[in-house]
Design an enzyme around this catalytic site. Structure first.
Site, PDB file in Angstrom:
ATOM      1  N   ASP A  64       0.815  -1.226   0.000  1.00  0.00           N
ATOM      2  CA  ASP A  64       0.000   0.000   0.000  1.00  0.00           C
ATOM      3  C   ASP A  64       0.844   1.271   0.000  1.00  0.00           C
ATOM      4  OD1 ASP A  64      -2.177  -1.655   0.071  1.00  0.00           O
ATOM      5  OD2 ASP A  64      -3.059  -0.826   1.899  1.00  0.00           O
ATOM      6  N   CYS A 102      -4.455  -6.008  -2.712  1.00  0.00           N
ATOM      7  CA  CYS A 102      -3.397  -6.878  -2.189  1.00  0.00           C
ATOM      8  C   CYS A 102      -3.444  -8.309  -2.723  1.00  0.00           C
ATOM      9  CB  CYS A 102      -3.477  -6.929  -0.666  1.00  0.00           C
ATOM     10  SG  CYS A 102      -3.223  -5.356   0.159  1.00  0.00           S
ATOM     11  N   HIS A 158      -1.274 -13.815   2.518  1.00  0.00           N
ATOM     12  CA  HIS A 158      -2.565 -13.281   2.071  1.00  0.00           C
ATOM     13  C   HIS A 158      -3.128 -14.024   0.847  1.00  0.00           C
ATOM     14  CE1 HIS A 158      -5.179  -9.374   1.770  1.00  0.00           C
ATOM     15  NE2 HIS A 158      -5.833 -10.425   2.257  1.00  0.00           N
ATOM     16  N   HIS A 248       1.294  -0.564   5.017  1.00  0.00           N
ATOM     17  CA  HIS A 248      -0.119  -0.882   5.268  1.00  0.00           C
ATOM     18  C   HIS A 248      -0.444  -0.549   6.720  1.00  0.00           C
ATOM     19  CE1 HIS A 248      -3.871  -3.167   5.532  1.00  0.00           C
ATOM     20  NE2 HIS A 248      -3.791  -3.467   4.234  1.00  0.00           N
TER      21      HIS A 248
END
Length: 593
Positions: A64, A102, A158, A248
């Site tokens: 991010d 993401c 993730h 992030h």
């Protein structure tokens, strides 16, 4: 041809050519001539064909980070000296594109496929969703592992955790140190989904690892990366992905987290959230320098490829906003605009022959798998959405535009739930629909000309004295001068032209010449001159839609949360539920505060 071959045979000596036929020598001459005609020097071509030692590959992935939050793009608010040094000593990837969120971005890195082909085209994967995004896909770590590499992931995953088979060490990584979910508290190593309690999420491979509560996760990841590099010491080709949390946001109750002493370095920034963001980026930048320095200490830099980039644009406002700046681009993370998908990036390697330059070719994150495999001389038999751009990165001179990239095609976004399309081919970009009713469609951040990092006064010296620059300078083809730094910094800055015809993507089609209008301010869709372009782009989008798989992400399953699993994020599809805990917190097992 025979005369040339004979001349070559006389030059290399008779003892060396007993078993070499004139035909083979003639082939060599053809190869050499072809190299010259192709625009690379003889040394490059012979190096490409004969070098047998696979290069070490290190990818440092920010999370991010705004496209304007690297100072090599001209921002003066806070400096990123190590990232800038990597860019100036290597190549600035000026038009590097990534998916706008993401999970799809990481799936694209791992598979070389568009999100529509991994089921990640709609949203991120919530920790409690029962999917493994990489199921039935060959992945980057599996490919490098099969070709003799030591494969390591440090940081964020993730891509699924419900079953063991979804997690990193079952998906091609020999070693993982970090967390399985989407984000976490930088000190407490816990995270909370919208419908869950806080769950602990930190491991070494498959084992839960409790860390002291005062240890900052960016530092932990940096130290682990250093350990892996120094212990490897060139013993085996290294594939290392350092997927940082930074910058992030952390957990919901502490969105912005950095060591207090780091925050104090940026006391000149009035906004406290932005000040903390600068400190988070500063620790990330420090990590880049330390990792490069470790490669130098281990005598591995002379055969390494180091890549830095962000997974998507910064979220300036809204959900998980960290104040990341994508100025002057429109949009942010989770939108179809350039601010979501055009990310900061730089690559360095002694194998790159035109370093200290800016690469303006459009490159997609999906290109990285075939590109890095080509750099390692790994033959790939499967098809990817990404393409191999290694020959261009390694051998082409700055500013060259190879014919095969002139009509480069990238499907940025095709989401039939949000009814949003973002598609680029050649110089044109097509957008139809947008996210969240257009909340993220504008230019959401500005540069404040009155806020300057004090180090910017001696910017060139700050860059040259960075840990990264001191490690990389010995491999420079020519000395990095202040003039060169100034030139590259100006070239990397993004400039908008005067606004033209506006477009409301919720109500109409938008068409931009993205090369001359990177800020997406002049809609060409209503101009009949571009009617044929518009028709062809619509047709290609429909062709992509026919190949899309159903979305996996975007659902929440509260029964798989920490309250039913001993206050941890775990392999919840395999491990039986524990006694229900209404509210897991920082004092819950397995690692009490």
């Amino acid at each position: 041809m025979g005369f040339i071959a004979k001349s070559i045979s006389e030059r290399i000596g008779s003892s060396a050519i007993v078993n070499i036929s004139i035909m083979k020598l003639s082939f060599l001459v053809v190869f050499v001539v072809g190299c010259f005609l192709g625009g690379c020097i003889l040394a490059d071509c012979l190096h490409w064909e004969t070098k047998t030692k696979p290069p070490n590959i290190v990818i440092i992935l920010a999370d991010d980070m705004g496209s304007d939050d690297v100072s090599y793009r001209g921002s003066h608010e806070f400096l990123t000296p190590n990232i800038d040094a990597l860019a100036y000593h290597g190549k600035i990837l000026n038009r590097l594109y990534a998916p706008p969120l993401c999970t799809p971005s990481r799936a694209t890195l791992m598979t070389g496929l568009y999100p529509i082909h991994t089921g990640t085209q709609h949203f991120v994967l919530s920790n409690d969703e029962p999917w493994g995004i990489l199921e039935n896909h060959n992945t980057m770590p599996k490919i490098f592992q099969a070709n003799g590499y030591s494969t390591n992931l440090v940081g964020k995953w993730h891509l699924g955790m419900g079953r063991k088979e979804f997690t990193p060490t079952y998906q091609g990584f020999d070693h993982h140190y970090g967390y399985w979910g989407g984000f976490l508290n930088y000190y407490r190593k816990r995270s909370q989904m919208f419908d869950s309690s806080k769950g602990y999420d930190f491991r070494r491979n498959m084992d839960v690892l409790c860390t002291p509560k005062d240890t900052y996760v960016t530092d932990l990841f940096t130290e682990e990366a250093e350990r892996i590099i120094l212990e490897n010491n060139g013993s085996k080709p290294l594939f290392l992905l350092v997927a940082h949390s930074a910058p992030h946001t952390g957990d919901f109750d502490e969105l912005m987290q950095a060591p207090q002493e780091e925050i104090e370095k940026f006391s000149y920034i009035p906004d406290m959230q932005r000040r903390t963001y600068a400190a988070m980026v500063s620790k990330l930048d420090e990590s880049v320098g330390r990792i490069i320095h470790s490669l130098d200490r281990a005598s591995m830099l002379d055969n390494s490829i180091v890549l830095f980039y962000s997974d998507n644009g910064g979220p300036t406002v809204g959900l998980f906003n960290n104040t990341g700046s994508n100025w002057p681009l429109r949009g942010q993370k989770m939108s179809p605009w350039e601010g979501a998908i055009r990310v900061p990036g730089a690559i360095w390697s002694p194998l790159i022959k035109s370093k200290t330059s800016l690469n303006n070719q459009p490159i997609y994150v999906g290109d990285l798998l075939p590109t890095l495999a080509a750099a390692a001389n790994i033959e790939l038999k499967q098809k990817f959405d990404g393409i191999n751009v290694w020959p261009d990165l390694a051998f082409n001179k700055p500013g060259r535009w190879p014919w095969k990239y002139q009509e480069r095609e990238i499907l940025h976004m095709l989401d039939d739930i949000w009814n949003t399309t973002s598609y680029m081919k050649g110089q044109y970009k097509y957008i139809r629909g947008t996210t969240l009713q257009g909340q993220y469609d504008g230019v959401l951040s500005r540069r404040d000309p009155n806020i300057y990092d004090p180090r910017d006064i001696n910017y060139h010296q700050t860059i040259k004295s960075s840990l990264a620059s001191k490690s990389l300078e010995k491999y420079d083809d020519r000395k990095l001068t202040s003039e060169t730094i100034n030139k590259l910094r100006l070239q990397a800055e993004i400039h908008c032209k005067a606004a033209g015809t506006a477009c409301n993507a919720l109500k109409e089609e938008c068409l931009y010449n993205i090369c001359s209008d990177p800020c997406e301010q002049n809609n060409l869709a209503k101009d009949r001159t571009y009617a044929n372009v518009l028709t062809k782009m619509r047709q290609q989008v429909e062709a992509f839609r026919e190949s899309a798989v159903s979305p996996k992400t975007g659902g929440i399953q509260p029964q798989y949360g920490p309250s039913w699993h001993n206050c941890m994020w775990n392999n919840f599809l395999e491990e039986p539920p524990t006694e229900f805990v209404k509210q897991c917190d920082y004092n819950s097992p397995p690692c009490q505060a």
